[in-house]
Design a protein around this motif. Structure first.
Motif, PDB file in Angstrom:
ATOM      1  N   ALA A   1     -16.576  19.643   6.395  1.00 51.58           N
ATOM      2  CA  ALA A   1     -15.155  19.281   6.421  1.00 51.58           C
ATOM      3  C   ALA A   1     -14.952  17.928   7.101  1.00 51.58           C
ATOM      4  CB  ALA A   1     -14.350  20.370   7.137  1.00 51.58           C
ATOM      5  N   GLN A   2     -15.679  17.689   8.179  1.00 49.03           N
ATOM      6  CA  GLN A   2     -15.573  16.397   8.867  1.00 49.03           C
ATOM      7  C   GLN A   2     -15.980  15.252   7.949  1.00 49.03           C
ATOM      8  OE1 GLN A   2     -17.953  16.842  12.415  1.00 49.03           O
ATOM      9  NE2 GLN A   2     -16.384  17.998  13.478  1.00 49.03           N
ATOM     10  N   ALA A   3     -17.019  15.470   7.167  1.00 46.25           N
ATOM     11  CA  ALA A   3     -17.473  14.421   6.247  1.00 46.25           C
ATOM     12  C   ALA A   3     -16.414  14.138   5.190  1.00 46.25           C
ATOM     13  CB  ALA A   3     -18.788  14.823   5.582  1.00 46.25           C
ATOM     14  N   PHE A   4     -15.778  15.184   4.673  1.00 43.33           N
ATOM     15  CA  PHE A   4     -14.729  14.976   3.681  1.00 43.33           C
ATOM     16  C   PHE A   4     -13.490  14.333   4.309  1.00 43.33           C
ATOM     17  CE2 PHE A   4     -17.078  18.271   1.224  1.00 43.33           C
ATOM     18  CZ  PHE A   4     -17.393  17.445   0.158  1.00 43.33           C
ATOM     19  N   GLN A   5     -13.158  14.731   5.521  1.00 41.28           N
ATOM     20  CA  GLN A   5     -12.027  14.104   6.208  1.00 41.28           C
ATOM     21  C   GLN A   5     -12.307  12.629   6.462  1.00 41.28           C
ATOM     22  OE1 GLN A   5     -11.723  16.733   9.570  1.00 41.28           O
ATOM     23  NE2 GLN A   5     -10.173  18.010   8.593  1.00 41.28           N
ATOM     24  N   ALA A   6     -13.543  12.324   6.841  1.00 47.64           N
ATOM     25  CA  ALA A   6     -13.910  10.926   7.119  1.00 47.64           C
ATOM     26  C   ALA A   6     -13.812  10.071   5.860  1.00 47.64           C
ATOM     27  CB  ALA A   6     -15.323  10.859   7.699  1.00 47.64           C
ATOM     28  N   SER A   7     -13.996  10.695   4.707  1.00 55.50           N
ATOM     29  CA  SER A   7     -13.885   9.936   3.461  1.00 55.50           C
ATOM     30  C   SER A   7     -12.442   9.510   3.218  1.00 55.50           C
ATOM     31  CB  SER A   7     -14.391  10.751   2.266  1.00 55.50           C
ATOM     32  OG  SER A   7     -13.436  11.733   1.890  1.00 55.50           O
ATOM     33  N   GLY A   8     -11.512  10.228   3.850  1.00 54.95           N
ATOM     34  CA  GLY A   8     -10.107   9.903   3.709  1.00 54.95           C
ATOM     35  C   GLY A   8      -9.534  10.211   2.341  1.00 54.95           C
ATOM     36  N   LYS A   9     -10.279  10.928   1.526  1.00 52.72           N
ATOM     37  CA  LYS A   9      -9.862  11.139   0.140  1.00 52.72           C
ATOM     38  C   LYS A   9      -9.640  12.602  -0.222  1.00 52.72           C
ATOM     39  CE  LYS A   9     -12.671   7.160  -1.108  1.00 52.72           C
ATOM     40  NZ  LYS A   9     -13.901   6.750  -1.745  1.00 52.72           N
ATOM     41  N   ILE A  10      -9.869  13.501   0.715  1.00 51.52           N
ATOM     42  CA  ILE A  10      -9.768  14.928   0.418  1.00 51.52           C
ATOM     43  C   ILE A  10      -8.672  15.542   1.284  1.00 51.52           C
ATOM     44  CG2 ILE A  10     -10.992  17.142   0.544  1.00 51.52           C
ATOM     45  CD1 ILE A  10     -12.084  15.379  -1.637  1.00 51.52           C
ATOM     46  N   ALA A  11      -7.718  16.190   0.646  1.00 53.75           N
ATOM     47  CA  ALA A  11      -6.597  16.779   1.367  1.00 53.75           C
ATOM     48  C   ALA A  11      -6.999  18.091   2.056  1.00 53.75           C
ATOM     49  CB  ALA A  11      -5.435  17.018   0.407  1.00 53.75           C
ATOM     50  N   ASN A  12      -7.715  18.951   1.363  1.00 59.85           N
ATOM     51  CA  ASN A  12      -8.073  20.256   1.897  1.00 59.85           C
ATOM     52  C   ASN A  12      -9.564  20.308   2.222  1.00 59.85           C
ATOM     53  OD1 ASN A  12      -8.228  22.912   2.651  1.00 59.85           O
ATOM     54  ND2 ASN A  12      -7.751  23.745   0.640  1.00 59.85           N
ATOM     55  N   ALA A  13      -9.976  19.536   3.216  1.00 60.34           N
ATOM     56  CA  ALA A  13     -11.393  19.419   3.549  1.00 60.34           C
ATOM     57  C   ALA A  13     -11.988  20.759   4.000  1.00 60.34           C
ATOM     58  CB  ALA A  13     -11.591  18.353   4.625  1.00 60.34           C
ATOM     59  N   ALA A  14     -11.259  21.533   4.785  1.00 60.99           N
ATOM     60  CA  ALA A  14     -11.778  22.815   5.270  1.00 60.99           C
ATOM     61  C   ALA A  14     -11.988  23.797   4.115  1.00 60.99           C
ATOM     62  CB  ALA A  14     -10.848  23.406   6.317  1.00 60.99           C
ATOM     63  N   GLY A  15     -11.030  23.857   3.205  1.00 57.58           N
ATOM     64  CA  GLY A  15     -11.169  24.742   2.051  1.00 57.58           C
ATOM     65  C   GLY A  15     -12.305  24.321   1.148  1.00 57.58           C
ATOM     66  N   LEU A  16     -12.438  23.023   0.957  1.00 59.68           N
ATOM     67  CA  LEU A  16     -13.523  22.506   0.127  1.00 59.68           C
ATOM     68  C   LEU A  16     -14.880  22.805   0.765  1.00 59.68           C
ATOM     69  CD1 LEU A  16     -14.285  20.968  -2.412  1.00 59.68           C
ATOM     70  CD2 LEU A  16     -14.013  18.847  -1.111  1.00 59.68           C
ATOM     71  N   ALA A  17     -14.971  22.651   2.077  1.00 61.08           N
ATOM     72  CA  ALA A  17     -16.224  22.960   2.783  1.00 61.08           C
ATOM     73  C   ALA A  17     -16.580  24.437   2.627  1.00 61.08           C
ATOM     74  CB  ALA A  17     -16.100  22.585   4.256  1.00 61.08           C
ATOM     75  N   ALA A  18     -15.571  25.314   2.730  1.00 62.54           N
ATOM     76  CA  ALA A  18     -15.818  26.751   2.556  1.00 62.54           C
ATOM     77  C   ALA A  18     -16.305  27.059   1.139  1.00 62.54           C
ATOM     78  CB  ALA A  18     -14.548  27.542   2.869  1.00 62.54           C
ATOM     79  N   LEU A  19     -15.704  26.400   0.153  1.00 59.23           N
ATOM     80  CA  LEU A  19     -16.118  26.587  -1.236  1.00 59.23           C
ATOM     81  C   LEU A  19     -17.567  26.139  -1.438  1.00 59.23           C
ATOM     82  CD1 LEU A  19     -15.522  27.228  -4.224  1.00 59.23           C
ATOM     83  CD2 LEU A  19     -14.669  24.880  -4.436  1.00 59.23           C
ATOM     84  N   ILE A  20     -17.920  25.007  -0.863  1.00 62.77           N
ATOM     85  CA  ILE A  20     -19.280  24.485  -1.010  1.00 62.77           C
ATOM     86  C   ILE A  20     -20.291  25.428  -0.382  1.00 62.77           C
ATOM     87  CG2 ILE A  20     -20.830  22.631  -0.262  1.00 62.77           C
ATOM     88  CD1 ILE A  20     -18.330  20.765  -0.641  1.00 62.77           C
ATOM     89  N   VAL A  21     -20.017  25.909   0.823  1.00 58.07           N
ATOM     90  CA  VAL A  21     -20.954  26.824   1.485  1.00 58.07           C
ATOM     91  C   VAL A  21     -21.089  28.111   0.673  1.00 58.07           C
ATOM     92  CG1 VAL A  21     -21.380  28.210   3.556  1.00 58.07           C
ATOM     93  CG2 VAL A  21     -20.640  25.834   3.778  1.00 58.07           C
ATOM     94  N   ALA A  22     -19.979  28.639   0.165  1.00 55.83           N
ATOM     95  CA  ALA A  22     -20.036  29.862  -0.645  1.00 55.83           C
ATOM     96  C   ALA A  22     -20.838  29.636  -1.929  1.00 55.83           C
ATOM     97  CB  ALA A  22     -18.618  30.335  -0.982  1.00 55.83           C
TER      98      ALA A  22
END
Length: 182
Positions: A122-143
């Motif tokens: 999630a931190q990596a996606f937030q740092a990209s500045g381009k992802i609104a739901n970084a935590a949800g996306l991180a959960a999806l990726i791990v799953a």
């Protein structure tokens, strides 16, 4: 113990096997781990999480984008799985699948471990500045990663991981590119 957890799970690995691998007498185990096998398993889980997070910390900042880091991460997992003869899955998932309600300390270590991995992503996606739901996306990726790894281990082939990667990573790139134009 991490390797034994990946291959056999917590209940599949015996105390004698753990002691033999560590070249430690039984008294040494209880001296360092008074909680016995459970405390040792928690320590092994925490070490595996630290290693996974260190790998992500290494890959995420050096890759040109978070998706490239994820591609490296999954390629490495596929190589390790194939090299083990499809015996070594994720040490967290292996233990999680066999944990019971009474395994409170082990479940907490696992939950904390998965949360730490999701947080790194999630931190990596937030740092990209381009992802609104970084935590949800991180959960999806791990799953998706865990599910594909489990299916690959059962099938004796990395094909399920390749299929998930070939589907998920282009979607992530599209999301990153689409949000870059907003």
């Amino acid at each position: 113990m991490g390797d034994a957890l990946q291959r056999k799970g917590l209940h599949g690995v015996g105390l004698s096997e753990i002691l033999a691998a560590a070249d430690t007498p039984k008294g040494g185990l209880y001296h360092h781990f008074p909680g016995g096998k459970t405390e040792l398993a928690v320590a092994a889980i925490e070490q595996q999480v630290a290693e996974l997070c260190a790998l992500l910390d290494k890959l995420l900042p050096t890759a040109s984008d978070p998706v490239a880091a994820l591609e490296l991460w999954t390629a490495r997992a596929q190589q390790l799985l194939a090299a083990s003869g499809f015996q070594r899955g994720c040490p967290l998932a292996t233990v999680a699948l066999e944990s019971e309600v009474d395994d409170i300390a082990i479940r907490k270590a696992l939950a904390d471990g998965f949360a730490a991995i999701r947080e790194r992503l999630a931190q990596a996606f937030q740092a990209s500045g381009k992802i609104a739901n970084a935590a949800g996306l991180a959960a999806l990726i791990v799953a998706a990663y865990e599910g594909a790894l489990l299916q690959a281990r059962v099938a004796g082939s990395v094909a399920p991981m390749e299929l998930v990667s070939a589907t998920l990573f282009p979607l992530l790139r599209t999301q990153l590119q689409g949000n870059a134009h907003d």
